[in-house]
Design a protein around this motif. Structure first.
Motif, PDB file in Angstrom:
ATOM      1  N   UNK A  46       0.815  -1.222   0.000  1.00  0.00           N
ATOM      2  CA  UNK A  46       0.000   0.000   0.000  1.00  0.00           C
ATOM      3  C   UNK A  46       0.844   1.265   0.000  1.00  0.00           C
ATOM      4  N   UNK A  47       1.932   1.267   0.735  1.00  0.00           N
ATOM      5  CA  UNK A  47       2.789   2.458   0.759  1.00  0.00           C
ATOM      6  C   UNK A  47       3.331   2.759  -0.630  1.00  0.00           C
ATOM      7  N   UNK A  48       3.760   1.728  -1.349  1.00  0.00           N
ATOM      8  CA  UNK A  48       4.261   1.896  -2.721  1.00  0.00           C
ATOM      9  C   UNK A  48       3.152   2.423  -3.627  1.00  0.00           C
ATOM     10  N   UNK A  49       1.963   1.853  -3.510  1.00  0.00           N
ATOM     11  CA  UNK A  49       0.857   2.308  -4.353  1.00  0.00           C
ATOM     12  C   UNK A  49       0.515   3.765  -4.091  1.00  0.00           C
ATOM     13  N   UNK A  50       0.498   4.161  -2.827  1.00  0.00           N
ATOM     14  CA  UNK A  50       0.214   5.559  -2.500  1.00  0.00           C
ATOM     15  C   UNK A  50       1.255   6.493  -3.125  1.00  0.00           C
ATOM     16  N   UNK A  51       2.512   6.085  -3.074  1.00  0.00           N
ATOM     17  CA  UNK A  51       3.587   6.894  -3.674  1.00  0.00           C
ATOM     18  C   UNK A  51       3.431   6.985  -5.184  1.00  0.00           C
ATOM     19  N   UNK A  52       3.084   5.867  -5.816  1.00  0.00           N
ATOM     20  CA  UNK A  52       2.907   5.857  -7.275  1.00  0.00           C
ATOM     21  C   UNK A  52       1.771   6.786  -7.685  1.00  0.00           C
ATOM     22  N   UNK A  53       0.675   6.718  -6.955  1.00  0.00           N
ATOM     23  CA  UNK A  53      -0.472   7.583  -7.274  1.00  0.00           C
ATOM     24  C   UNK A  53      -0.066   9.045  -7.199  1.00  0.00           C
ATOM     25  N   UNK A  54       0.553   9.431  -6.114  1.00  0.00           N
ATOM     26  CA  UNK A  54       0.938  10.836  -5.953  1.00  0.00           C
ATOM     27  C   UNK A  54       1.998  11.253  -6.973  1.00  0.00           C
ATOM     28  N   UNK A  55       2.937  10.363  -7.273  1.00  0.00           N
ATOM     29  CA  UNK A  55       3.969  10.667  -8.273  1.00  0.00           C
ATOM     30  C   UNK A  55       3.325  10.874  -9.642  1.00  0.00           C
ATOM     31  N   UNK A  56       2.384   9.995 -10.003  1.00  0.00           N
ATOM     32  CA  UNK A  56       1.750  10.114 -11.315  1.00  0.00           C
ATOM     33  C   UNK A  56       0.979  11.414 -11.465  1.00  0.00           C
ATOM     34  N   UNK A  57       0.365  11.863 -10.400  1.00  0.00           N
ATOM     35  CA  UNK A  57      -0.369  13.134 -10.444  1.00  0.00           C
ATOM     36  C   UNK A  57       0.581  14.297 -10.752  1.00  0.00           C
ATOM     37  N   UNK A  58       1.813  14.215 -10.274  1.00  0.00           N
ATOM     38  CA  UNK A  58       2.758  15.314 -10.524  1.00  0.00           C
ATOM     39  C   UNK A  58       3.128  15.435 -11.995  1.00  0.00           C
ATOM     40  N   UNK A  59       2.899  14.377 -12.786  1.00  0.00           N
ATOM     41  CA  UNK A  59       3.214  14.432 -14.219  1.00  0.00           C
ATOM     42  C   UNK A  59       2.217  15.268 -15.005  1.00  0.00           C
ATOM     43  N   UNK A  60       1.083  15.563 -14.411  1.00  0.00           N
ATOM     44  CA  UNK A  60       0.050  16.343 -15.102  1.00  0.00           C
ATOM     45  C   UNK A  60       0.459  17.802 -15.263  1.00  0.00           C
ATOM     46  N   UNK A  61       0.085  18.365 -16.369  1.00  0.00           N
ATOM     47  CA  UNK A  61       0.203  19.810 -16.559  1.00  0.00           C
ATOM     48  C   UNK A  61      -1.071  20.491 -16.075  1.00  0.00           C
ATOM     49  N   UNK A  62      -2.195  19.828 -16.292  1.00  0.00           N
ATOM     50  CA  UNK A  62      -3.502  20.366 -15.928  1.00  0.00           C
ATOM     51  C   UNK A  62      -3.950  19.711 -14.617  1.00  0.00           C
ATOM     52  N   UNK A  63      -3.743  20.413 -13.523  1.00  0.00           N
ATOM     53  CA  UNK A  63      -4.045  19.826 -12.219  1.00  0.00           C
ATOM     54  C   UNK A  63      -5.523  19.856 -11.861  1.00  0.00           C
ATOM     55  N   UNK A  64      -6.372  20.331 -12.770  1.00  0.00           N
ATOM     56  CA  UNK A  64      -7.808  20.123 -12.563  1.00  0.00           C
ATOM     57  C   UNK A  64      -8.155  18.653 -12.787  1.00  0.00           C
ATOM     58  N   UNK A  65      -7.197  17.894 -13.321  1.00  0.00           N
ATOM     59  CA  UNK A  65      -7.400  16.465 -13.576  1.00  0.00           C
ATOM     60  C   UNK A  65      -6.854  15.575 -12.464  1.00  0.00           C
ATOM     61  N   UNK A  66      -6.348  16.166 -11.393  1.00  0.00           N
ATOM     62  CA  UNK A  66      -5.713  15.390 -10.319  1.00  0.00           C
ATOM     63  C   UNK A  66      -6.583  14.239  -9.821  1.00  0.00           C
TER      64      UNK A  66
END
Length: 96
Positions: A46-66
């Motif tokens: 679960x800790x790894x999955x939480x990190x992956x989710x948050x890391x992937x969100x940082x790749x967005x340019x449009x953070x209305x899509x978070x």
């Protein structure tokens, strides 16, 4: 209607790319299952999955899509865990 068809064609093109990437990811998931079996590692980290989710969100340019990116990644990882579990129970054959 012409613009509508152009947009649909773009979606189709993107979907083809997504499916290619999805297939690649799921094939690697199978390899991860083999590693986890050999090293007695549980499917869920679960800790790894939480990190992956948050890391992937940082790749967005449009953070209305978070929130959508979080949900997309969460569901993708659920599918990966299911594939790993099936592989660990020998329900999935190895891919080429």
């Amino acid at each position: 209607m012409e613009r509508h068809e152009e947009l649909r064609n773009e979606i189709d093109r993107i979907d083809r790319q997504l499916m290619k990437l999805f297939e690649e990811r799921m094939n690697i998931t199978r390899e991860i299952a083999d590693y986890k079996r050999a090293n007695n590692i549980p499917v869920l980290d679960q800790a790894r999955e939480d990190k992956v989710i948050e890391k992937n969100v940082t790749y967005l340019k449009d953070h209305t899509l978070d929130k959508y990116a979080r949900e997309f990644t969460k569901r993708l990882m659920e599918l990966s865990r299911t594939r790993q579990s099936e592989a660990l129970n020998n329900k999935v054959t190895k891919t080429c």
